[in-house]
Design a protein around this motif. Structure first.
Motif, PDB file in Angstrom:
ATOM      1  N   VAL A  18       0.853  -1.201   0.000  1.00  0.00           N
ATOM      2  CA  VAL A  18       0.000   0.000   0.000  1.00  0.00           C
ATOM      3  C   VAL A  18       0.891   1.255   0.000  1.00  0.00           C
ATOM      4  O   VAL A  18       0.626   2.222  -0.716  1.00  0.00           O
ATOM      5  N   GLY A  19       1.980   1.202   0.769  1.00  0.00           N
ATOM      6  CA  GLY A  19       2.929   2.317   0.814  1.00  0.00           C
ATOM      7  C   GLY A  19       3.559   2.560  -0.547  1.00  0.00           C
ATOM      8  O   GLY A  19       3.719   3.702  -0.979  1.00  0.00           O
ATOM      9  N   LEU A  20       3.916   1.471  -1.218  1.00  0.00           N
ATOM     10  CA  LEU A  20       4.511   1.572  -2.557  1.00  0.00           C
ATOM     11  C   LEU A  20       3.530   2.236  -3.528  1.00  0.00           C
ATOM     12  O   LEU A  20       3.890   3.130  -4.292  1.00  0.00           O
ATOM     13  N   TRP A  21       2.284   1.824  -3.422  1.00  0.00           N
ATOM     14  CA  TRP A  21       1.224   2.372  -4.278  1.00  0.00           C
ATOM     15  C   TRP A  21       1.098   3.888  -4.051  1.00  0.00           C
ATOM     16  O   TRP A  21       1.082   4.675  -4.990  1.00  0.00           O
ATOM     17  N   ARG A  66       2.338   9.635  -5.680  1.00  0.00           N
ATOM     18  CA  ARG A  66       2.890  10.959  -5.363  1.00  0.00           C
ATOM     19  C   ARG A  66       4.076  11.300  -6.244  1.00  0.00           C
ATOM     20  O   ARG A  66       4.309  12.456  -6.557  1.00  0.00           O
ATOM     21  N   ARG A  67       4.867  10.296  -6.592  1.00  0.00           N
ATOM     22  CA  ARG A  67       6.135  10.524  -7.302  1.00  0.00           C
ATOM     23  C   ARG A  67       6.061  10.075  -8.744  1.00  0.00           C
ATOM     24  O   ARG A  67       7.034   9.586  -9.296  1.00  0.00           O
ATOM     25  N   ARG A  68       4.904  10.248  -9.332  1.00  0.00           N
ATOM     26  CA  ARG A  68       4.657   9.790 -10.695  1.00  0.00           C
ATOM     27  C   ARG A  68       5.740  10.251 -11.670  1.00  0.00           C
ATOM     28  O   ARG A  68       6.220   9.499 -12.484  1.00  0.00           O
ATOM     29  N   LEU A 118      10.610   8.092 -14.851  1.00  0.00           N
ATOM     30  CA  LEU A 118      11.901   7.967 -15.546  1.00  0.00           C
ATOM     31  C   LEU A 118      12.479   6.566 -15.336  1.00  0.00           C
ATOM     32  O   LEU A 118      12.999   5.942 -16.250  1.00  0.00           O
ATOM     33  N   HIS A 119      12.391   6.106 -14.088  1.00  0.00           N
ATOM     34  CA  HIS A 119      12.881   4.752 -13.760  1.00  0.00           C
ATOM     35  C   HIS A 119      12.056   3.695 -14.515  1.00  0.00           C
ATOM     36  O   HIS A 119      12.618   2.770 -15.111  1.00  0.00           O
ATOM     37  N   SER A 129      22.487   0.479 -16.494  1.00  0.00           N
ATOM     38  CA  SER A 129      22.293   0.905 -15.108  1.00  0.00           C
ATOM     39  C   SER A 129      21.820   2.345 -15.085  1.00  0.00           C
ATOM     40  O   SER A 129      22.079   3.100 -16.038  1.00  0.00           O
ATOM     41  N   TRP A 130      21.126   2.692 -14.041  1.00  0.00           N
ATOM     42  CA  TRP A 130      20.598   4.041 -13.911  1.00  0.00           C
ATOM     43  C   TRP A 130      20.243   4.321 -12.454  1.00  0.00           C
ATOM     44  O   TRP A 130      20.282   3.410 -11.631  1.00  0.00           O
ATOM     45  N   ASP A 131      19.919   5.563 -12.155  1.00  0.00           N
ATOM     46  CA  ASP A 131      19.515   5.944 -10.804  1.00  0.00           C
ATOM     47  C   ASP A 131      17.993   6.073 -10.739  1.00  0.00           C
ATOM     48  O   ASP A 131      17.356   6.460 -11.711  1.00  0.00           O
ATOM     49  N   TRP A 132      17.482   5.749  -9.576  1.00  0.00           N
ATOM     50  CA  TRP A 132      16.036   5.861  -9.338  1.00  0.00           C
ATOM     51  C   TRP A 132      15.860   6.709  -8.089  1.00  0.00           C
ATOM     52  O   TRP A 132      16.271   6.295  -7.006  1.00  0.00           O
ATOM     53  N   ASP A 133      15.279   7.885  -8.253  1.00  0.00           N
ATOM     54  CA  ASP A 133      15.049   8.774  -7.116  1.00  0.00           C
ATOM     55  C   ASP A 133      13.817   8.308  -6.357  1.00  0.00           C
ATOM     56  O   ASP A 133      12.719   8.832  -6.531  1.00  0.00           O
ATOM     57  N   VAL A 134      14.037   7.313  -5.510  1.00  0.00           N
ATOM     58  CA  VAL A 134      12.928   6.687  -4.786  1.00  0.00           C
ATOM     59  C   VAL A 134      12.250   7.692  -3.857  1.00  0.00           C
ATOM     60  O   VAL A 134      11.032   7.783  -3.794  1.00  0.00           O
TER      61      VAL A 134
END
Ligand SMILES: C[S@@+](CC[C@H](N)C(=O)[O-])C[C@H]1O[C@@H](n2cnc3c(N)ncnc32)[C@H](O)[C@@H]1O
Length: 268
Positions: A27-30, A35-37, A42-43, A236-241
């Motif tokens: 649920v937190g991930l959802w 919020r961080r659409r 990008l990720h 490889s890439w960065d993901w701004d979680v």
């Protein structure tokens, strides 16, 4: 909040998943993905690009299995549906809106099957406070036996698998070094089982994350794979979680992600 409670209550997951905090995490991930659409988009785009290219010269037909399908955002379902006859989505939690969205789409409805499985195979024993048995068959082998997939995609779940295990172990008297060894073996067993899959096996995983101060300085780097080293990734890439503003104190978290052809170590 009502929305989150509804998500929690309607999720398809067993009692052990709920007791292990995995439904709360889903649920937190959802919520965070909502919020961080923009940042997460990008990720997701990088994941899609890798999978699309990996499948480009593959004949059409057969079955693909996605491990850790979650919100089904980092796997391009349209690409999978164009390439495969059957899509098995495996996760320990399937949220209702994810199932609804997919089953309402005529491109996917007849092809997609949701499977609920603990991909570590250890949670039930830990939940019952029984000793974990490293000799038991790995859940990926059982899924492969059942569905004979032509392709398997491990979709950003590897680093998550030891999480609930580690939390459960912390409540036991198992020695710290043994707890660490069990977490490491969870990561290694997933990689070994993925390497045993016939056909295409793709691995997408975060490896580590960086903690960044409000002023933009790196405060720390944290390994996410319990000391298991992977070969150099193909991409490889960065993901701004958690970009600035997501957590308190202006701290942000940036995950470092890699992608591999896992059962073809010749392809570097
Ligand atoms: C970062 S998310 C994956 C994201 C997903 N591929 C997507 O597109 O949204 C990690 C996933 O691993 C799943 N997971 C964590 N522990 C698991 C376990 N023991 N067995 C199966 N899945 C697990 C979580 O439920 C979550 O969906």
């Amino acid at each position: 909040l009502f929305r989150e409670i509804a998500l929690y209550l309607t999720a398809r997951a067993d009692r052990i998943a709920r007791r292990s905090g995995l439904v709360t995490q889903a649920v937190g991930l959802w919520s965070r993905a909502m919020r961080r659409r923009r940042e997460w988009g990008l990720h997701y785009a990088r994941c899609h690009g890798f999978i699309r290219e990996a499948l480009a010269d593959r004949p059409v037909g057969g079955t693909v299995m996605v491990l850790g399908s979650g919100l089904v955002e980092d796997v391009p379902l349209d690409v999978l549906a164009a390439r495969f006859e059957r899509i098995i989505l495996v996760d320990i939690v399937h949220l209702k809106p994810v199932q609804r969205r997919i089953l309402a789409d005529p491109r996917f409805a007849k092809k997609v099957q949701f499977e609920t499985s603990d991909l570590t195979g250890l949670l039930a024993a830990l939940d019952a406070r029984e000793p974990v048995n490293g000799d038991a068959a790995h859940p990926i082998d059982a899924l492969v036996e059942r569905f004979s997939p032509d392709g398997v995609i491990s979709a950003m779940c590897l680093s998550q698998l030891p999480r609930a295990i580690s939390e459960k172990l912390a409540q036991t008297s198992v020695a710290d070094n043994e707890q660490a060894a069990i977490c490491r073996s969870v990561v290694q067993a997933h990689l070994a089982a993925l390497a045993r899959c016939n056909g295409l096996a793709l691995l997408l995983s975060d490896l580590s994350y960086t903690e960044i101060s409000a002023a933009g300085h790196v405060l720390a780097n944290h390994d996410l794979l319990h000391g298991v080293a992977l070969p150099d990734p193909l991409a490889s890439w960065d993901w701004d979680v958690a970009p600035k503003g997501e957590v308190s104190g202006g701290i942000s978290y940036r995950h470092h992600v890699g992608a591999w052809f896992w059962n073809r170590p010749d392809v570097k």
